[in-house]
Write an enzyme that holds these catalytic residues in place. Structure first.
Site, mmCIF file in Angstrom:
data_model
loop_
_atom_site.group_PDB
_atom_site.id
_atom_site.type_symbol
_atom_site.label_atom_id
_atom_site.label_comp_id
_atom_site.label_asym_id
_atom_site.label_seq_id
_atom_site.Cartn_x
_atom_site.Cartn_y
_atom_site.Cartn_z
ATOM 1 C CG HIS A 180 9.255 44.617 -77.758
ATOM 2 N ND1 HIS A 180 11.139 44.648 -78.091
ATOM 3 C CD2 HIS A 180 9.047 43.477 -78.797
ATOM 4 C CE1 HIS A 180 11.226 44.178 -79.094
ATOM 5 N NE2 HIS A 180 10.601 43.341 -79.395
HETATM 6 P P1 TYD Z 1 7.729 39.504 -81.158
HETATM 7 O O1 TYD Z 1 8.406 39.873 -80.346
HETATM 8 O O2 TYD Z 1 6.181 40.047 -81.840
HETATM 9 O O3 TYD Z 1 8.406 39.843 -82.632
HETATM 10 P P2 TYD Z 1 8.817 41.582 -83.461
HETATM 11 O O4 TYD Z 1 9.743 41.902 -81.584
HETATM 12 O O5 TYD Z 1 10.766 40.691 -84.056
HETATM 13 O O6 TYD Z 1 7.977 42.324 -83.478
HETATM 14 O O7 TYD Z 1 7.997 38.132 -81.244
HETATM 15 C C1 TYD Z 1 6.455 37.285 -82.234
HETATM 16 C C2 TYD Z 1 6.704 35.841 -81.403
HETATM 17 O O8 TYD Z 1 7.825 35.162 -81.721
HETATM 18 C C3 TYD Z 1 6.072 36.007 -79.895
HETATM 19 O O9 TYD Z 1 4.080 34.735 -79.483
HETATM 20 C C4 TYD Z 1 6.999 36.057 -79.243
HETATM 21 C C5 TYD Z 1 8.363 34.688 -80.403
HETATM 22 N N1 TYD Z 1 9.238 34.824 -80.093
HETATM 23 C C6 TYD Z 1 9.906 33.506 -80.081
HETATM 24 O O10 TYD Z 1 9.817 31.944 -78.897
HETATM 25 N N2 TYD Z 1 11.344 34.120 -79.733
HETATM 26 C C7 TYD Z 1 12.125 34.961 -80.068
HETATM 27 O O11 TYD Z 1 13.899 34.887 -79.959
HETATM 28 C C8 TYD Z 1 11.770 36.095 -80.447
HETATM 29 C C9 TYD Z 1 11.976 36.915 -80.653
HETATM 30 C C10 TYD Z 1 9.999 35.640 -80.257
#
Ligand code: TYD
Length: 139
Positions: free
Chosen positions: A53
């Site tokens: 992302h």
């Molecule tokens: P995700 O963005 O997929 O993690 P990464 O970028 O590390 O692969 O996040 C996984 C889940 O956690 C998603 O449902 C969103 C939630 N999340 C939060 O609630 N707060 C946060 O600060 C982060 C990074 C994720």
């Protein structure tokens, strides 16, 4: 803009002594923003790809406080792979960079400092949408 002028490799001081190492990261001095959020990623298998992302408003600093991982950053025009492999190394990422985190070692603990509270609406999770955002693709 060249991607090399967008991300920054930071080297934190070691304030340790004979008792062990101590690394301090203060917002707005050791890193270029005030820290509003901290999260960490561990227990990801080597074949897992995380991230995938870009963020419209949040800046990040990533630190592998234990183990190693790789981060691929992409500004829509070019990309670069950075290996995070020591606890005193930080990777500063500005807004509007696509990022993949992968190749996590078994002992990897990837600490992430963020400039904003979590807001899912500022995440771009579609690569074509990201290319539009940075002007590589037309709307
Ligand atoms: P995700 O963005 O997929 O993690 P990464 O970028 O590390 O692969 O996040 C996984 C889940 O956690 C998603 O449902 C969103 C939630 N999340 C939060 O609630 N707060 C946060 O600060 C982060 C990074 C994720």
């Amino acid at each position: 803009m060249s991607i090399h002028n967008q991300y920054k490799i930071l080297e934190f001081k070691d304030l340790g002594d004979e008792r062990g190492n101590l690394v301090v990261v203060e917002g707005e001095s050791d890193i270029p923003f005030a820290i509003k959020r901290v999260f960490y990623i561990y227990g990801s298998d080597p074949e897992v790809i995380r991230g995938q992302h870009a963020n419209k408003r949040t800046e990040f600093v990533m630190i592998n406080v234990s183990g190693t991982s790789k981060v691929k950053v992409d500004n829509g025009f070019e990309s670069e792979i950075i290996e995070l492999n020591r606890p005193r190394m930080g990777l500063y990422l500005p807004t509007n960079l696509w990022k993949d985190m992968y190749d996590f070692s078994e002992d990897s603990v990837l600490l992430v400092l963020a400039s904003e509270h979590y807001d899912s609406s500022e995440y771009i999770r579609d690569y074509n949408e990201f290319l539009k955002e940075v002007g590589v693709l037309n709307e």
